[in-house]
Design a protein around this motif. Structure first.
Motif, mmCIF file in Angstrom:
data_model
loop_
_atom_site.group_PDB
_atom_site.id
_atom_site.type_symbol
_atom_site.label_atom_id
_atom_site.label_comp_id
_atom_site.label_asym_id
_atom_site.label_seq_id
_atom_site.Cartn_x
_atom_site.Cartn_y
_atom_site.Cartn_z
ATOM 1 N N TRP A 32 -39.097 -32.907 35.882
ATOM 2 C CA TRP A 32 -38.872 -32.214 34.610
ATOM 3 C C TRP A 32 -37.625 -32.744 33.912
ATOM 4 C CZ3 TRP A 32 -35.199 -29.039 32.359
ATOM 5 C CH2 TRP A 32 -35.627 -28.315 31.223
ATOM 6 N N LEU A 33 -36.553 -32.976 34.672
ATOM 7 C CA LEU A 33 -35.323 -33.514 34.083
ATOM 8 C C LEU A 33 -35.539 -34.914 33.526
ATOM 9 C CD1 LEU A 33 -32.561 -32.335 36.588
ATOM 10 C CD2 LEU A 33 -32.932 -31.542 34.248
ATOM 11 N N HIS A 36 -36.999 -34.508 30.255
ATOM 12 C CA HIS A 36 -36.138 -33.783 29.316
ATOM 13 C C HIS A 36 -34.690 -34.242 29.510
ATOM 14 C CE1 HIS A 36 -39.705 -31.216 29.807
ATOM 15 N NE2 HIS A 36 -39.493 -30.863 28.556
ATOM 16 N N GLU A 38 -32.256 -34.435 27.602
ATOM 17 C CA GLU A 38 -31.235 -33.628 26.934
ATOM 18 C C GLU A 38 -30.688 -32.532 27.844
ATOM 19 O OE1 GLU A 38 -35.231 -31.747 25.796
ATOM 20 O OE2 GLU A 38 -34.406 -33.729 26.263
ATOM 21 N N HIS A 39 -31.441 -32.177 28.892
ATOM 22 C CA HIS A 39 -30.987 -31.165 29.843
ATOM 23 C C HIS A 39 -30.445 -31.781 31.136
ATOM 24 C CE1 HIS A 39 -32.723 -28.254 27.195
ATOM 25 N NE2 HIS A 39 -33.971 -28.594 27.450
ATOM 26 N N ASN A 40 -30.576 -33.087 31.266
ATOM 27 C CA ASN A 40 -30.218 -33.770 32.507
ATOM 28 C C ASN A 40 -28.780 -34.289 32.434
ATOM 29 O OD1 ASN A 40 -30.001 -35.345 34.789
ATOM 30 N ND2 ASN A 40 -31.897 -36.479 34.456
ATOM 31 N N ASP A 49 -31.923 -37.717 20.993
ATOM 32 C CA ASP A 49 -32.569 -36.679 21.799
ATOM 33 C C ASP A 49 -32.276 -35.303 21.205
ATOM 34 O OD1 ASP A 49 -33.613 -38.484 23.584
ATOM 35 O OD2 ASP A 49 -31.952 -38.308 25.016
ATOM 36 N N GLY A 52 -29.677 -30.106 24.083
ATOM 37 C CA GLY A 52 -30.018 -29.612 25.407
ATOM 38 C C GLY A 52 -28.827 -29.010 26.111
ATOM 39 N N TRP A 53 -29.063 -28.535 27.334
ATOM 40 C CA TRP A 53 -28.001 -27.896 28.103
ATOM 41 C C TRP A 53 -26.831 -28.838 28.366
ATOM 42 C CZ3 TRP A 53 -32.206 -26.474 32.182
ATOM 43 C CH2 TRP A 53 -33.046 -25.496 31.652
ATOM 44 N N ALA A 54 -27.121 -30.122 28.560
ATOM 45 C CA ALA A 54 -26.078 -31.062 28.966
ATOM 46 C C ALA A 54 -25.439 -31.798 27.804
ATOM 47 C CB ALA A 54 -26.665 -32.076 29.958
ATOM 48 N N THR A 55 -25.944 -31.615 26.585
ATOM 49 C CA THR A 55 -25.494 -32.439 25.467
ATOM 50 C C THR A 55 -24.015 -32.271 25.161
ATOM 51 O OG1 THR A 55 -27.710 -32.252 24.502
ATOM 52 C CG2 THR A 55 -25.958 -33.077 23.087
ATOM 53 N N SER A 208 -21.629 -27.388 18.980
ATOM 54 C CA SER A 208 -22.239 -28.064 20.122
ATOM 55 C C SER A 208 -22.002 -29.565 20.091
ATOM 56 C CB SER A 208 -23.751 -27.790 20.150
ATOM 57 O OG SER A 208 -24.378 -28.323 18.998
#
Length: 239
Positions: A32-33, A36, A38-40, A49, A52-55, A208
Motif C-alpha cells: 500500500w505504501l 501511495h 505521499e504517505h510513505n 504527488d 499525504g501523511w509524510a509530505t 503543510s
C-alpha cells in the motif's frame, strides 16, 4: 507430543497463525505504501504527488539538505536555476535558487531551495485548486515582497536573525488572476467575501508546505502579507 491439525488446538498453533497474520499485514502495508508514496516516509519526495501523511516532514527535511532539495525539484519537473552562494556571517546564503516557469514571472525571487520547493508544492496543491474553486479563475501572477533581507527579526538591533537573512522565507502580498482581478492580503483578508475565503484557504494550505506561516491573524506586522519560511521544524507554527 503431536501438533493438532485443528487450527487453534494448541498454543503453538495460535502463535503460528498470529505470526502469519502479522506477516500478511506487513506485506499488505508495504504494498500500500508503494502505491501511495505521499504517505510513505521512506519514498523520495515528488512535489507532483498529492498531499499525504509524510509530505510535511519530507518538505521540512529539505532545509538541511540542499542537494536532496535540488534533486526533488528535478524529480518533480520544476524549472530552476542554481546560483552561487552569497553573503557573509549570519546572512550567508549557501542555498540559492530561482524558479523558472512560475507565476512570479520576471520577478521570480531568489530563495533557499527549501522555500522554492515549498512554494511549488503550495501553488500546485493549495493556491491553484482554491482559485479555481472559490474564484473561478486560475492565478496568473503571485505578488511578493521578496525573500532576502539581512536583518534580525522585526528589524531589531539584537535578538534572533530573521529567516529572511538567509533567503529562507518569502512574503506573499497578493495574487492576480487570469481574468484580471487582484486579491490583496491587506485589503481582502478581513471580511466574509470570496477573496477573503480564498486567502484563508491558501494560508491553511501553506501550513503543510512550510515550517512557519504567519498571516494578519498573527500580528499587525503581517497585516499586508503572508510570511512563509522553512526553518526545518517537523511540526510547524501556523497562524
Amino acid at each position: 507430543m503431536k501438533i493438532s491439525r485443528t487450527i487453534g488446538g494448541f498454543r503453538l498453533d495460535r502463535v503460528l497463525l498470529g505470526l502469519l497474520l502479522v506477516g500478511c499485514a506487513l506485506l499488505a502495508g508495504r504494498a500500500w505504501l508503494q502505491d501511495h508514496p505521499e504517505h510513505n516516509p521512506w519514498s523520495p519526495l515528488n512535489l507532483a504527488d498529492p498531499p499525504g501523511w509524510a509530505t510535511s516532514r519530507k518538505l521540512a527535511a529539505l532545509h538541511g539538505d540542499p542537494a536532496e532539495c535540488r534533486a526533488v525539484l528535478e524529480r518533480s519537473g520544476v524549472e530552476f536555476a542554481q546560483l552561487e552562494p552569497a553573503g557573509e556571517g549570519a546572512c550567508r546564503r549557501e542555498s540559492r535558487v530561482r524558479l523558472g516557469d512560475s507565476p512570479f514571472g520576471s520577478d521570480a525571487p531568489i530563495s533557499s531551495c527549501a522555500v522554492a520547493a515549498g512554494v511549488v508544492y503550495w501553488l500546485r496543491h493549495s493556491v491553484e485548486p482554491a482559485a479555481q474553486e472559490l474564484l473561478g479563475s486560475p492565478v496568473r501572477r503571485v505578488e511578493h515582497y521578496g525573500t532576502y533581507s539581512c536583518r534580525r527579526m522585526y528589524n531589531r538591533d539584537d535578538g534572533p536573525w530573521s529567516e529572511h537573512a538567509t533567503g529562507n522565507a518569502i512574503d506573499i502580498a497578493g495574487f492576480v488572476l487570469e481574468d484580471g482581478r487582484r486579491v490583496s492580503v491587506l485589503r481582502d483578508w478581513p471580511g466574509e467575501g470570496q477573496n477573503s475565503a480564498f486567502l484563508h484557504r491558501v494560508r491553511d494550505g501553506a501550513c503543510s508546505a512550510f515550517s512557519t506561516v504567519l498571516s494578519p491573524e498573527y500580528n499587525a506586522a503581517h497585516a499586508d502579507h503572508l510570511h512563509l519560511d522553512q526553518q526545518g521544524r517537523a511540526w510547524g507554527f501556523c497562524r
